[in-house]
Write a protein that holds these residues in place. Sequence first.
Motif: not given
Length: 594
Positions: A133-134, A375-377, A382-384, A415-419
């Motif tokens: 997706w990204l 979405y951007i490194p 979202l955090t924790g 669609l996206v996965r947690p970093q």
Amino acid sequence: MADREKKEQDLFSSAHTLRRRWKDGSLGEVWEDWKWIFGRSRRYWKSILLYTLLGIAGTSLGLVSSVAGKYTIDIITGFQTSRLVTLIVIMVASGLSGLLLESLLSRLSAKLSIRIHNDIQAELFDRIVDADWLALGRFSNGDLLNRFNADVSTVSGNAVSWLPGIIIAVYRFAATFLVILRFDAVMAVIALAGAPVLLVLSRVVLRKQREHGTRVRESASRMMTFEAETFYNFDTVKSFGAASQQSGKLRKLQDIHKKLTLDYNLFSIGTNALMTVLNTLLQFAAFGYCLFRLWTGGITYGTMTLFLQQRSSLTSTFHSVVSMIPAFLNSSVSAHRLRELMDLPRESHIPESGALDALAADGFTLELRDADFGYIPEKNVLTGSDLTAAPGEIVALVGASGEGKTTLIRLLLGLVRPQRGEAAILASDGSRVPLNADTRHLIAYVPQGNTLLSGTIAENLRLARPDASDGELIDALKAACAWEFVSGLPEGLQSTVGERGRGLSEGQAQRIAIARALLRGAPVLLLDEATSALDVATERKVLRSILRAHPNRTCIITTHRPSVLSLCRRVYRVMDGRLTELTEEESARMVMEF
């Protein structure tokens, strides 16, 4: 003439591109692009070979007919009639055979182009819908559609015709030159010199042509952009009473485009006149030489006719050969754009996901554990974040617009996965699988906005389940509190709605979209602001109906309105990049404040 000038303009531009790519080493990219094209057409190599052979045979028959015509004229002018019937038969037979071969060639080319076009489109479509997706998000919808249609058409057409076309054109050029050379070497030189002379002289006017053409295309693009934006935002234009203002802008753009187009037309008229004069001078030179040779007895009337005819053929064949360079480069560009899509990384697929289907009746729990995503490194949305939504529960996600509610939905859809951290689906037997593309069929999703398509209400609903009966459609509409108004329509389920649900209110369109998701029968339901157009009473009624129809269904709803929070087992607030579960007191306070 205008078409010829455009081909010449494209030729010089393409030749410049070839020289530049040779210097900077990127010519290898062109070769890689064409290897990709040939890879798509390789399975049809027998048909392409037949296409080439038919083209060569057609060219040969054309030359045979021309030579037979030369001898026929010689016989008539010399009053030698002994071989006249034979030569006429040869002319007619070769002409009819050439016509038949040309028809077969056109038919074969069309069939091959369509097959390769469909093959590439099907492969490209499968790759796009299964792309990460990204990674896919780097391309706009307009760009994707342009590649999917225009670039595929360019590649499929030239994949069939380019290499055979080069072979056939070179053969025609060489064979025509040798036929003329067979009768008179000087005539062959004159015929060969004519084509490049015209080509070189025409270069003088190319710069102006490019300038005029660029201005006209840019003007046309500005008009198209204005028209598309106006039609898309027509409600806004009408609401501000700005129709006359937009009409005035359109007329100004039309006046600019008219002036540029007429300027280009005037320049084209002058250019055409110049090219016609130059071509006529060359024709006079060739005709004068023929008359001289005829007067001195060096050639016959038939030879003169053959020479004048084939000189024109040689010139057009030369143009045909060199004009293939722009097609070669255009196909390379289109192939490179398609390869970018073909090389997109695939979505995550986890084979263990298939084992969950047998447990769907028990429902599933969706869970986030200490999940980070951005979405951007190095810039998290979202955090924790932690979240739990179990079977039989309605879980609410609340928060201001732009805080990350829709991002959470994308995580839950896989669609996206947690970093960092985990987003998983849990089954009743304790199995735990990361959310991915293969778990998505267990989830029904109703996004923001109007998602109905033009067609009947029944057709819209059957997007979720093509085999659903009318009774099942009605049950889904009842569960979404939509059957009451649908049954009141003149044609009921067969009532037609326009694009984006035109003809229905926003609330009616939302309820049909919810019914479509319920019809899918998925054990998890995600509603992303999907009840925003409903009044509070209808919203509560719809949510109660959803749980009553399927007690083990997991329902997650994003909302700006706290009015439904009393129906929710859990409420999570998204704020400052963090997901926090609210206590009962905090949820109650939000309801009271509302």
